[in-house]
Design an enzyme around this catalytic site. Structure first.
Site, PDB file in Angstrom:
ATOM      1  N   ARG A  71      39.044  42.639  47.179  1.00  0.00           N
ATOM      2  CA  ARG A  71      38.504  42.646  45.814  1.00  0.00           C
ATOM      3  C   ARG A  71      37.925  41.274  45.489  1.00  0.00           C
ATOM      4  O   ARG A  71      38.630  40.264  45.573  1.00  0.00           O
ATOM      5  CB  ARG A  71      39.596  43.008  44.806  1.00  0.00           C
ATOM      6  CG  ARG A  71      39.068  43.283  43.403  1.00  0.00           C
ATOM      7  CD  ARG A  71      40.208  43.638  42.481  1.00  0.00           C
ATOM      8  NE  ARG A  71      39.751  43.872  41.131  1.00  0.00           N
ATOM      9  CZ  ARG A  71      40.483  43.662  40.047  1.00  0.00           C
ATOM     10  NH1 ARG A  71      41.719  43.193  40.168  1.00  0.00           N
ATOM     11  NH2 ARG A  71      40.011  43.889  38.844  1.00  0.00           N
ATOM     12  N   PHE A  76      35.529  34.693  38.816  1.00  0.00           N
ATOM     13  CA  PHE A  76      36.884  35.012  38.372  1.00  0.00           C
ATOM     14  C   PHE A  76      37.898  34.791  39.487  1.00  0.00           C
ATOM     15  O   PHE A  76      38.701  33.868  39.427  1.00  0.00           O
ATOM     16  CB  PHE A  76      36.945  36.447  37.850  1.00  0.00           C
ATOM     17  CG  PHE A  76      38.329  36.875  37.414  1.00  0.00           C
ATOM     18  CD1 PHE A  76      39.173  36.012  36.743  1.00  0.00           C
ATOM     19  CD2 PHE A  76      38.787  38.167  37.681  1.00  0.00           C
ATOM     20  CE1 PHE A  76      40.452  36.407  36.353  1.00  0.00           C
ATOM     21  CE2 PHE A  76      40.048  38.576  37.289  1.00  0.00           C
ATOM     22  CZ  PHE A  76      40.877  37.686  36.624  1.00  0.00           C
ATOM     23  N   GLN A  79      40.703  38.466  45.896  1.00  0.00           N
ATOM     24  CA  GLN A  79      42.059  38.993  46.100  1.00  0.00           C
ATOM     25  C   GLN A  79      42.217  39.542  47.508  1.00  0.00           C
ATOM     26  O   GLN A  79      41.305  40.151  48.065  1.00  0.00           O
ATOM     27  CB  GLN A  79      42.349  40.090  45.073  1.00  0.00           C
ATOM     28  CG  GLN A  79      43.775  40.627  45.120  1.00  0.00           C
ATOM     29  CD  GLN A  79      44.058  41.601  43.989  1.00  0.00           C
ATOM     30  OE1 GLN A  79      43.394  41.570  42.963  1.00  0.00           O
ATOM     31  NE2 GLN A  79      45.045  42.459  44.168  1.00  0.00           N
ATOM     32  N   ASN A 123      50.063  41.396  41.041  1.00  0.00           N
ATOM     33  CA  ASN A 123      51.185  42.303  40.775  1.00  0.00           C
ATOM     34  C   ASN A 123      50.705  43.560  40.074  1.00  0.00           C
ATOM     35  O   ASN A 123      49.538  43.676  39.684  1.00  0.00           O
ATOM     36  CB  ASN A 123      52.272  41.589  39.957  1.00  0.00           C
ATOM     37  CG  ASN A 123      51.740  41.059  38.637  1.00  0.00           C
ATOM     38  OD1 ASN A 123      50.984  41.723  37.942  1.00  0.00           O
ATOM     39  ND2 ASN A 123      52.145  39.840  38.283  1.00  0.00           N
ATOM     40  N   PHE A 134      45.832  36.169  44.971  1.00  0.00           N
ATOM     41  CA  PHE A 134      44.429  35.928  44.635  1.00  0.00           C
ATOM     42  C   PHE A 134      44.200  34.434  44.476  1.00  0.00           C
ATOM     43  O   PHE A 134      45.127  33.658  44.247  1.00  0.00           O
ATOM     44  CB  PHE A 134      44.002  36.690  43.378  1.00  0.00           C
ATOM     45  CG  PHE A 134      44.724  36.295  42.124  1.00  0.00           C
ATOM     46  CD1 PHE A 134      44.259  35.261  41.310  1.00  0.00           C
ATOM     47  CD2 PHE A 134      45.884  36.969  41.726  1.00  0.00           C
ATOM     48  CE1 PHE A 134      44.923  34.901  40.147  1.00  0.00           C
ATOM     49  CE2 PHE A 134      46.552  36.617  40.572  1.00  0.00           C
ATOM     50  CZ  PHE A 134      46.076  35.576  39.780  1.00  0.00           C
ATOM     51  N   LEU A 143      45.674  34.559  32.378  1.00  0.00           N
ATOM     52  CA  LEU A 143      46.643  35.013  33.389  1.00  0.00           C
ATOM     53  C   LEU A 143      47.965  34.249  33.312  1.00  0.00           C
ATOM     54  O   LEU A 143      48.936  34.644  33.955  1.00  0.00           O
ATOM     55  CB  LEU A 143      46.048  34.860  34.788  1.00  0.00           C
ATOM     56  CG  LEU A 143      44.758  35.631  35.069  1.00  0.00           C
ATOM     57  CD1 LEU A 143      44.262  35.343  36.473  1.00  0.00           C
ATOM     58  CD2 LEU A 143      44.950  37.124  34.864  1.00  0.00           C
ATOM     59  N   HIS A 147      51.030  36.119  35.775  1.00  0.00           N
ATOM     60  CA  HIS A 147      51.005  36.000  37.235  1.00  0.00           C
ATOM     61  C   HIS A 147      51.582  34.651  37.640  1.00  0.00           C
ATOM     62  O   HIS A 147      51.308  33.632  36.993  1.00  0.00           O
ATOM     63  CB  HIS A 147      49.575  36.138  37.766  1.00  0.00           C
ATOM     64  CG  HIS A 147      48.973  37.482  37.530  1.00  0.00           C
ATOM     65  ND1 HIS A 147      49.015  38.496  38.456  1.00  0.00           N
ATOM     66  CD2 HIS A 147      48.312  37.983  36.450  1.00  0.00           C
ATOM     67  CE1 HIS A 147      48.406  39.558  37.975  1.00  0.00           C
ATOM     68  NE2 HIS A 147      47.963  39.274  36.750  1.00  0.00           N
TER      69      HIS A 147
END
Length: 297
Positions: A71, A76, A79, A123, A134, A143, A147
């Site tokens: 991903r 941004f 991942q 997660n 990531f 975040l 995370h």
């Protein structure tokens, strides 16, 4: 504590990414990451049918070797870490680091996602950390508290940025010819090879990957130019058709005006002739009357 990935971008030669792990604040999370990096196993892409079940049969232990960055969201994060299904639906924590449980709880939220290159755990909600992680490509303060950030990239950020530039589908998954594969991983900085060879190979890797990315960009530009040229041609054709229709309508109007004017002229001519005939008849009548009167006298 350091860990490294050797990553192949779009089929190019591998480049090294080095992580510095914060084992003081995030001891359990760092231990999980290190144990997966230290694995000698190699993940294999599962078959298309019943991928999640078959992957657990083929992979004996968690590993990042052979996995892909599944991903990618530009500006941004990127991942990876799914060694079972390769699509973000699989993976689990290292049994040696978590007493055999597939997930482990959130450990610490002291490190902020305030810059690019932050290494953090992916997660599925609170206390569901496994193997997926990531790397941020910029500030992601939303975040924080959700995370667990446990490290940062200290070398190879150029490679991370190149990963962020590969072509993806609508879900952020790299297309077939642009896959990003972790060829090797381990503990340390990954500099066990001969120094000169490694530096030259890294430079050639970066040049090759940048060249492949440039090719993809050129292809995109060409396709965009073709699309623009075709749209321009269509617009010109439409404008020409519209001009032709306008000219045709103008010609028809002119013809209709000419016809109507010709009819009016004919009518005017006919009416003038009738008037002249009537005048001549009246003259003849007067002449006849005069002649009759003369005869009588």
């Amino acid at each position: 504590m350091f860990a490294f990935f050797k990553v192949s971008v779009a089929g190019a030669s591998p480049e090294t990414i080095v992580f510095e792990l914060n084992s003081e604040k995030c001891k359990k999370t760092s231990q999980n990451f290190i144990s997966i990096c230290n694995s000698r196993a190699t993940a294999k892409r599962p078959p298309t049918t019943n991928a999640y079940a078959s992957s657990h049969e083929t992979v004996l232990e968690p590993t990042y070797r052979g996995t892909e960055f599944h991903r990618i969201i530009p500006q941004f994060m990127i991942q990876g870490g799914d060694f079972t299904s390769f699509d973000g639906k699989g993976g689990f924590a290292a049994p040696t680091a978590n007493d055999g449980k597939p997930t482990f709880p959130d450990e610490c939220f002291d490190i902020s996602h305030d810059r690019e290159g932050i290494l953090s755990m992916a997660n599925r909600g609170k206390n569901t950390n496994g193997s997926q992680f990531f790397i941020t490509l910029g500030k992601a303060l939303h975040l924080d508290g959700k995370h667990v950030a446990f490290g940062r990239v200290v070398r190879g950020m150029d490679c991370v940025r190149r990963i962020a530039q590969v072509e993806t589908d609508g879900n952020g998954k790299p297309v077939l010819m642009q896959r990003v594969v972790v060829v090797d991983c381990g503990v340390g900085t990954g500099d066990n090879d001969s120094g000169s060879d490694s530096s030259s190979s890294s430079s050639t890797c970066s040049s090759r990957s940048s060249a492949s990315l440039k090719r993809t960009k050129k292809k995109r530009r060409r396709s965009e130019k073709k699309h623009k040229s075709s749209s321009k041609k269509k617009k010109r054709k439409r404008s020409r058709d519209e001009d032709d229709e306008r000219d045709y309508s103008r010609r028809r109007k002119k013809k209709s005006k000419e016809k109507t004017s010709h009819r009016h002229r004919k009518r005017e001519r006919g009416s003038s002739r009738e008037r002249e005939d009537e005048k001549s008849k009246k003259r003849h009548r007067k002449d006849d009357e005069r002649h009759r009167k003369r005869k009588r006298h």
